[in-house]
Design a protein around this motif. Structure first.
Motif, PDB file in Angstrom:
ATOM      1  N   HIS A   1       0.384  -1.113  -0.416  1.00 58.86           N
ATOM      2  CA  HIS A   1      -0.101   0.118   0.756  1.00 58.86           C
ATOM      3  C   HIS A   1       0.934   1.536   0.231  1.00 58.86           C
ATOM      4  O   HIS A   1       1.746   1.261  -0.701  1.00 58.86           O
TER       5      HIS A   1
ATOM      6  N   HIS B   1       2.858  -6.811   4.369  1.00 59.21           N
ATOM      7  CA  HIS B   1       1.182  -6.669   5.011  1.00 59.21           C
ATOM      8  C   HIS B   1       0.682  -7.358   5.897  1.00 59.21           C
ATOM      9  O   HIS B   1       1.466  -7.979   6.955  1.00 59.21           O
ATOM     10  N   TYR B   2      -0.415  -6.430   6.398  1.00 57.08           N
ATOM     11  CA  TYR B   2      -1.136  -6.857   7.619  1.00 57.08           C
ATOM     12  C   TYR B   2      -2.206  -7.374   6.998  1.00 57.08           C
ATOM     13  O   TYR B   2      -2.931  -6.671   6.688  1.00 57.08           O
TER      14      TYR B   2
ATOM     15  N   GLU C   1      -2.322   0.233   8.274  1.00 50.87           N
ATOM     16  CA  GLU C   1      -1.517  -0.920   7.827  1.00 50.87           C
ATOM     17  C   GLU C   1      -0.235  -0.780   6.899  1.00 50.87           C
ATOM     18  O   GLU C   1       1.045  -0.725   6.858  1.00 50.87           O
TER      19      GLU C   1
END
Ligand code: ZN
Length: 414
Positions: free
Chosen positions: A208, A308-309, A255
């Protein structure tokens, strides 16, 4: 006769007003882009070389843009560069790199403090530098021929190997790259110290963090076929957001931010372990969509790890997104030639995290059809290091990243 003259006059007047209309349209679209650049600049994410004049007051916008444009045109036509051949260091943060000299020159990317470039041309205002072998331009006042103590320490802070990173921009002529829609940003390549280097380059992609990325859509698969699994984009879709916003962790941290702190930890650990590191982003906004990130990794790295989470709330532990067991997907290139590598890399990394004492979700994988995997021509995984409920403190992230380094060493037999 008289009537003909009238007609001619009328036509002349009409064409004049048509020209005016066009001029105004161009001007106002420039104003719009200047406005967004100014607001991004205020957020600190887009570069600066026009620190004083960059922030435009609403009323003065049109006039300022016009003046800037005129100045830029004069500059690029009149500018005379003194030929030089030297290494220069960036002395400011988020400095714009442009395709042509002048504030009106198209943005190519940004440079960070301590980064080094080859300078081939010098003028008082603008310097011609090589970015990826291509001539680019940067404001001379943000360059120094000497690596100052402060920029050296900035480079130290940026990379534990103490070396300045090289800025690498995206090239739309690369294989599969034509499908990317956001790619004005640059990735940073850090080289491990020669005394420890193992020659392998790891792309670390903090998931992201692309402003406007969720307003643009790109093809899920390079051949235009539909997604075979769900996820943030449902199965059957042929397009997905170019870069989604990501989730927000339970404590309110985005995130994107948590991914970045983990990525920065991983960068330093990898450099210390002798890996070169290709960092996709080191700030809150990089203008590189998932396809551009993947193509940069394909071009410059040996493996690609996106961090990522997950969006669940159960603190379920780490896992990687494995390649779905769907025949049509596994037969589609470049997945067909690489899916086994992706899964092998994922297994090795999860194995390393387990060894380091990190929490693992189930068998450590979940089948998912992702843009990243669909465009990867090197071993490549989306690594979910936890979910919204996970502890993302430096201690926990540090342990997880130690595990990633361990897994990579095992993957390469080091
Ligand atoms: Zn994510």
């Amino acid at each position: 006769m008289k009537r003909k003259k009238w007609m001619l006059l009328l036509l002349f007047a009409l064409s004049l007003s048509a020209c005016r209309g066009q001029e105004r349209a161009e001007l106002s679209s420039d104003a719009a882009s200047a406005e967004s650049a100014a607001s991004e600049s205020a957020g600190g994410s887009v570069g600066s070389e026009e620190t004083e004049s960059g922030v435009l007051s609403n009323g003065a916008k049109l006039i300022t843009v016009g003046e800037t444009q005129a100045a830029a045109e004069t500059l690029s036509s009149k500018i005379e560069f003194q030929n030089v051949d030297e290494t220069v260091y960036v002395t400011g943060s988020n400095i714009n790199i442009r395709k042509s000299p002048g504030k009106g020159g198209a943005l190519q990317g940004t440079a960070q403090k301590g980064q080094s470039f080859r300078r081939t041309g010098y003028s008082k205002e603008w310097s011609r530098i090589l970015v990826d072998g291509k001539e680019s331009y940067i404001a001379s006042r943000y360059l120094s021929a000497k690596q100052s103590e402060s920029s050296a320490s900035a480079a130290d802070a940026a990379g534990s190997a103490g070396q300045a990173a090289q800025s690498l921009s995206f090239d739309p002529s690369w294989p599969l790259a034509a499908n990317s829609k956001i790619h004005s940003g640059s990735a940073l390549l850090y080289k491990a110290d020669a005394s420890v280097s193992n020659g392998k380059t790891i792309c670390v992609n903090a998931g992201h963090g692309t402003k406007g990325g969720s307003d643009v859509r790109t093809l899920c698969h390079p051949d235009g076929t539909a997604k075979v699994t769900g996820g943030s984009t449902s199965a059957g879709s042929t397009t997905a957001t170019a870069v989604s916003y990501g989730t927000t962790l339970k404590d309110g941290t985005t995130e994107a931010k948590a991914n970045l702190t983990a990525a920065l930890l991983l960068r330093d650990k990898l450099l210390a372990a002798g890996f070169n590191v290709l960092m996709i982003r080191e700030g809150d906004d990089i203008q590189l969509d998932n396809i551009a990130r993947t193509c940069l990794a394909n071009q410059y790295a040996n493996v690609h790890i996106a961090i990522h989470y997950d969006s669940t709330d159960s603190d379920k532990g780490a896992f990687f997104m494995s390649v779905p067991e769907v025949g049509t997907y596994r037969r589609m290139e470049p997945v067909a030639s690489h899916w086994q590598e992706h899964n092998a890399l994922g297994k090795a990394v999860i194995g390393g995290i387990r060894q380091a004492g990190g929490k693992i979700f189930g068998a450590g994988n979940m089948n998912m059809d992702l843009t990243q995997t669909s465009y990867s021509t090197i071993p490549s995984i989306d690594l979910e290091i936890g979910d919204r409920a996970s502890d993302h403190s430096p201690a926990v992230q540090g342990k997880l990243m130690d595990g990633v380094v361990l897994g990579l060493k095992q993957y390469f037999g080091l």
